[in-house]
Design an enzyme around this catalytic site. Structure first.
Site, PDB file in Angstrom:
ATOM      1  N   LYS A 132       0.824  -1.207   0.000  1.00  0.00           N
ATOM      2  CA  LYS A 132       0.000   0.000   0.000  1.00  0.00           C
ATOM      3  C   LYS A 132       0.857   1.256   0.000  1.00  0.00           C
ATOM      4  O   LYS A 132       0.596   2.194  -0.759  1.00  0.00           O
ATOM      5  CB  LYS A 132      -0.951   0.009   1.199  1.00  0.00           C
ATOM      6  N   ASP A 150      -7.259   1.725   1.262  1.00  0.00           N
ATOM      7  CA  ASP A 150      -7.364   1.849   2.712  1.00  0.00           C
ATOM      8  C   ASP A 150      -8.832   1.670   3.088  1.00  0.00           C
ATOM      9  O   ASP A 150      -9.658   1.264   2.268  1.00  0.00           O
ATOM     10  CB  ASP A 150      -6.811   3.196   3.180  1.00  0.00           C
TER      11      ASP A 150
END
Length: 224
Positions: A132, A150
């Site tokens: 990420k 997220d």
């Protein structure tokens, strides 16, 4: 080099809905950027790594002081783990993050001549930099289109019926396959900002949502 994205076959109606959805996001903000403060690839990597399980506001407060004394890998190494901790102690998991930031700075200095490697493999090899974080960095710097999933992106993708994926990786793959090519580098920010300020977790602001008429979930949240 970024891998080519395999696009998903959509019905004409669904393709038109998705195109209109992202067109509206684009009309509101044609060049969205992260809300984290940074002024170089290195400070971006540090800020994103610090933001895990923390708010951008809390990270910006910490880095406003930190980056005045350590805005390069060499300066961060000179600061050291114990010197770094007071600057980031207000951020969750600060001891682990301090250890990772210092270890990453050492690798950048020793293996990459002090320059942040701007490719996914080398970025993800840095301590504290997972998929990420690498996606956020590469996308923000316009190196590689990526959609970092997220909690905000995950929620919005499901409410807008852009994905039914059960994991962030599945949602990422779904989004990369349907977002119009020209908007891939900006989709992450549009979705995260939409989730942060409009399509909030508990009380989404459906009455003022710019894509409300395109949202299959809207009727679930509007008062009868």
């Amino acid at each position: 080099m970024a891998k080519s994205v395999q696009k998903k076959r959509l019905s004409p109606a669904e393709k038109a809905r998705i195109a209109e959805l992202f067109h509206r996001f684009e009309s509101l903000s044609d060049d969205p950027r992260t809300e984290l403060d940074y002024d170089s690839p290195y400070t971006l990597v540090v800020a994103v790594a610090l933001s895990a399980q923390a708010t951008d506001v809390s990270v910006n407060k910490a880095t406003a002081r930190l980056f005045k004394v350590a805005d390069t890998p060499q300066k961060m190494l000179e600061l050291g783990e114990e010197g770094l901790i007071p600057y980031i102690a207000s951020i969750g998991l600060y001891r682990t993050k301090a250890r990772n930031v210092i270890a990453a700075a050492r690798i950048i200095m020793e293996k990459h001549h002090g320059e942040v490697p701007l490719n996914r493999e080398d970025l993800m090899a840095l301590p504290g930099v997972g998929r990420k974080t690498a996606s956020v960095v590469l996308n923000e710097l316009r190196v590689e289109p990526a959609i970092a999933v997220d909690t905000h992106v995950f929620r919005v993708a499901h409410r807008l019926k852009l994905s039914a994926g059960k994991t962030p990786d599945q949602v990422e793959a779904d989004l990369m396959a349907i977002v119009p090519e020209a908007q891939l580098t900006r989709a992450h920010h549009w979705l995260i900002l939409h989730g942060r300020y409009v399509c909030t977790a508990r009380r989404p602001k459906c009455e003022e949502c710019p894509v409300g008429d395109l949202c299959p979930s809207r009727r679930l949240f509007l008062a009868p």
